[in-house]
Design a protein around this motif. Sequence first.
Motif, PDB file in Angstrom:
ATOM      1  N   SER A   1       0.842  -1.201   0.000  1.00 56.20           N
ATOM      2  CA  SER A   1       0.000   0.000   0.000  1.00 56.20           C
ATOM      3  C   SER A   1       0.878   1.254   0.000  1.00 56.20           C
ATOM      4  O   SER A   1       0.443   2.320  -0.430  1.00 56.20           O
ATOM      5  CB  SER A   1      -0.955   0.001   1.187  1.00 56.20           C
ATOM      6  OG  SER A   1      -0.226  -0.078   2.385  1.00 56.20           O
ATOM      7  N   CYS A   2       2.135   1.105   0.432  1.00 51.50           N
ATOM      8  CA  CYS A   2       3.087   2.223   0.393  1.00 51.50           C
ATOM      9  C   CYS A   2       3.216   2.820  -1.004  1.00 51.50           C
ATOM     10  O   CYS A   2       3.451   4.015  -1.166  1.00 51.50           O
ATOM     11  CB  CYS A   2       4.462   1.758   0.890  1.00 51.50           C
ATOM     12  SG  CYS A   2       4.977   0.144   0.271  1.00 51.50           S
ATOM     13  N   CYS A   3       3.076   1.975  -2.033  1.00 48.66           N
ATOM     14  CA  CYS A   3       3.374   2.398  -3.401  1.00 48.66           C
ATOM     15  C   CYS A   3       2.200   2.209  -4.353  1.00 48.66           C
ATOM     16  O   CYS A   3       2.360   2.352  -5.558  1.00 48.66           O
ATOM     17  CB  CYS A   3       4.559   1.609  -3.936  1.00 48.66           C
ATOM     18  SG  CYS A   3       6.064   1.902  -3.014  1.00 48.66           S
ATOM     19  N   TYR A   4       1.035   1.872  -3.831  1.00 50.39           N
ATOM     20  CA  TYR A   4      -0.060   1.510  -4.724  1.00 50.39           C
ATOM     21  C   TYR A   4      -1.185   2.542  -4.683  1.00 50.39           C
ATOM     22  O   TYR A   4      -2.255   2.309  -4.131  1.00 50.39           O
ATOM     23  CB  TYR A   4      -0.569   0.113  -4.370  1.00 50.39           C
ATOM     24  CG  TYR A   4      -1.401  -0.521  -5.459  1.00 50.39           C
ATOM     25  CD1 TYR A   4      -1.114  -0.316  -6.810  1.00 50.39           C
ATOM     26  CD2 TYR A   4      -2.480  -1.345  -5.152  1.00 50.39           C
ATOM     27  CE1 TYR A   4      -1.871  -0.891  -7.802  1.00 50.39           C
ATOM     28  CE2 TYR A   4      -3.243  -1.936  -6.132  1.00 50.39           C
ATOM     29  CZ  TYR A   4      -2.938  -1.698  -7.465  1.00 50.39           C
ATOM     30  OH  TYR A   4      -3.693  -2.276  -8.449  1.00 50.39           O
TER      31      TYR A   4
ATOM     32  N   ILE B   1       7.139  -7.719   1.700  1.00 49.26           N
ATOM     33  CA  ILE B   1       8.106  -7.163   0.755  1.00 49.26           C
ATOM     34  C   ILE B   1       7.315  -6.455  -0.341  1.00 49.26           C
ATOM     35  O   ILE B   1       6.443  -7.062  -0.969  1.00 49.26           O
ATOM     36  CB  ILE B   1       8.982  -8.277   0.137  1.00 49.26           C
ATOM     37  CG1 ILE B   1       9.879  -8.894   1.211  1.00 49.26           C
ATOM     38  CG2 ILE B   1       9.807  -7.738  -1.029  1.00 49.26           C
ATOM     39  CD1 ILE B   1      10.702 -10.066   0.721  1.00 49.26           C
ATOM     40  N   CYS B   2       7.616  -5.183  -0.534  1.00 42.11           N
ATOM     41  CA  CYS B   2       6.953  -4.413  -1.590  1.00 42.11           C
ATOM     42  C   CYS B   2       7.802  -4.495  -2.856  1.00 42.11           C
ATOM     43  O   CYS B   2       8.981  -4.148  -2.850  1.00 42.11           O
ATOM     44  CB  CYS B   2       6.768  -2.964  -1.156  1.00 42.11           C
ATOM     45  SG  CYS B   2       6.181  -1.909  -2.496  1.00 42.11           S
ATOM     46  N   THR B   3       7.180  -4.969  -3.951  1.00 40.53           N
ATOM     47  CA  THR B   3       7.919  -5.155  -5.196  1.00 40.53           C
ATOM     48  C   THR B   3       8.399  -3.820  -5.772  1.00 40.53           C
ATOM     49  O   THR B   3       9.381  -3.774  -6.504  1.00 40.53           O
ATOM     50  CB  THR B   3       7.021  -5.867  -6.239  1.00 40.53           C
ATOM     51  OG1 THR B   3       5.719  -5.286  -6.165  1.00 40.53           O
ATOM     52  CG2 THR B   3       6.921  -7.344  -5.944  1.00 40.53           C
ATOM     53  N   PHE B   4       7.689  -2.752  -5.438  1.00 46.78           N
ATOM     54  CA  PHE B   4       8.041  -1.439  -6.008  1.00 46.78           C
ATOM     55  C   PHE B   4       9.218  -0.788  -5.272  1.00 46.78           C
ATOM     56  O   PHE B   4      10.108  -0.227  -5.897  1.00 46.78           O
ATOM     57  CB  PHE B   4       6.811  -0.520  -5.968  1.00 46.78           C
ATOM     58  CG  PHE B   4       6.948   0.730  -6.780  1.00 46.78           C
ATOM     59  CD1 PHE B   4       6.435   0.802  -8.066  1.00 46.78           C
ATOM     60  CD2 PHE B   4       7.582   1.850  -6.264  1.00 46.78           C
ATOM     61  CE1 PHE B   4       6.554   1.958  -8.827  1.00 46.78           C
ATOM     62  CE2 PHE B   4       7.713   3.013  -7.023  1.00 46.78           C
ATOM     63  CZ  PHE B   4       7.201   3.064  -8.304  1.00 46.78           C
ATOM     64  N   CYS B   5       9.206  -0.843  -3.933  1.00 48.66           N
ATOM     65  CA  CYS B   5      10.204  -0.050  -3.200  1.00 48.66           C
ATOM     66  C   CYS B   5      11.217  -0.866  -2.399  1.00 48.66           C
ATOM     67  O   CYS B   5      12.070  -0.298  -1.723  1.00 48.66           O
ATOM     68  CB  CYS B   5       9.519   0.980  -2.297  1.00 48.66           C
ATOM     69  SG  CYS B   5       8.674   0.273  -0.870  1.00 48.66           S
ATOM     70  N   CYS B   6      11.147  -2.202  -2.487  1.00 44.88           N
ATOM     71  CA  CYS B   6      12.103  -3.019  -1.731  1.00 44.88           C
ATOM     72  C   CYS B   6      13.529  -2.752  -2.228  1.00 44.88           C
ATOM     73  O   CYS B   6      13.788  -2.777  -3.429  1.00 44.88           O
ATOM     74  CB  CYS B   6      11.770  -4.503  -1.925  1.00 44.88           C
ATOM     75  SG  CYS B   6      12.957  -5.591  -1.123  1.00 44.88           S
TER      76      CYS B   6
HETATM   77 ZN   LIG Z   1       6.422   0.190  -1.476  1.00 44.86          ZN
END
Ligand SMILES: [Zn+2]
Length: 240
Positions: free
Chosen positions: A151-154, A209-214
């Motif tokens: 949700s951090c990046c979505y 694990i966030c695929t966008f910002c990891c």
């Molecule tokens: Zn993220």
Amino acid sequence: MKLIDKEGYEYFEIRINKAVIVFFTAKKDLNFYIASESGKQNLELLKQWFNLEEVGCLNQIHSDIVHDHSGEVLQGDALITHRENIGIGVFTADCVPIILYDKSKNVIAAVHSGWKGTFDRICEKTIKKMMSDYGSEAGDIVVYIGPHIGSCCYEVSKELIDSFHSSFDLQAAEIAEEAESQHLNLQRYIIKQCINFGINNNNIFTMDICTFCCEQHEMYSYRKDNKKAGRMFSMVYLQD
Ligand SMILES: [Zn+2]
């Protein structure tokens, strides 16, 4: 959970009873994009790596269609089997890979759940099929939610947030948080589907694990890399 290095490639491995769960990262550009020759070859390679008879996958279409593994590449977004030495898995690059395991009856499932699949409750439908066709009981099912866009990046449209809010039962604080940030939390809706079907909260595990910002691990992200993005594979198999 262990992080395993295999010839420079990398995956997370979780072993529980007879099930082995594997979440590949994108390290060394390991790509399972099935429309490419190298993607097909890499899938083939998994048979050797894990000593499997077959590796089952689907032509994924962001649907709520659940199949029993048949050996054919069908259209759909979730696969179930109770056969040993058969890998079943899903491809993702931001969407949510979910692995389900019935520890008692030894039934496994792999689910691809992007926003459409999440909205259409594909995880719930997979659990339902495990129960009706394989006799699974909620108390025996464990759930592993793999790397996906957090949700951090979505950030999504207000309309999409609203449609999730009218379709799912949420707490006031959850509604307020999403409405304000306009960031969709796919994992929250998947966990709700599991809990709706009686799965114990303690049996739901998330990799977070966030695929966008990891930054710690290499990940494919469609939102970040668009058409250049490869696909990761998340797989489960039963082995003695
Ligand atoms: Zn993220």
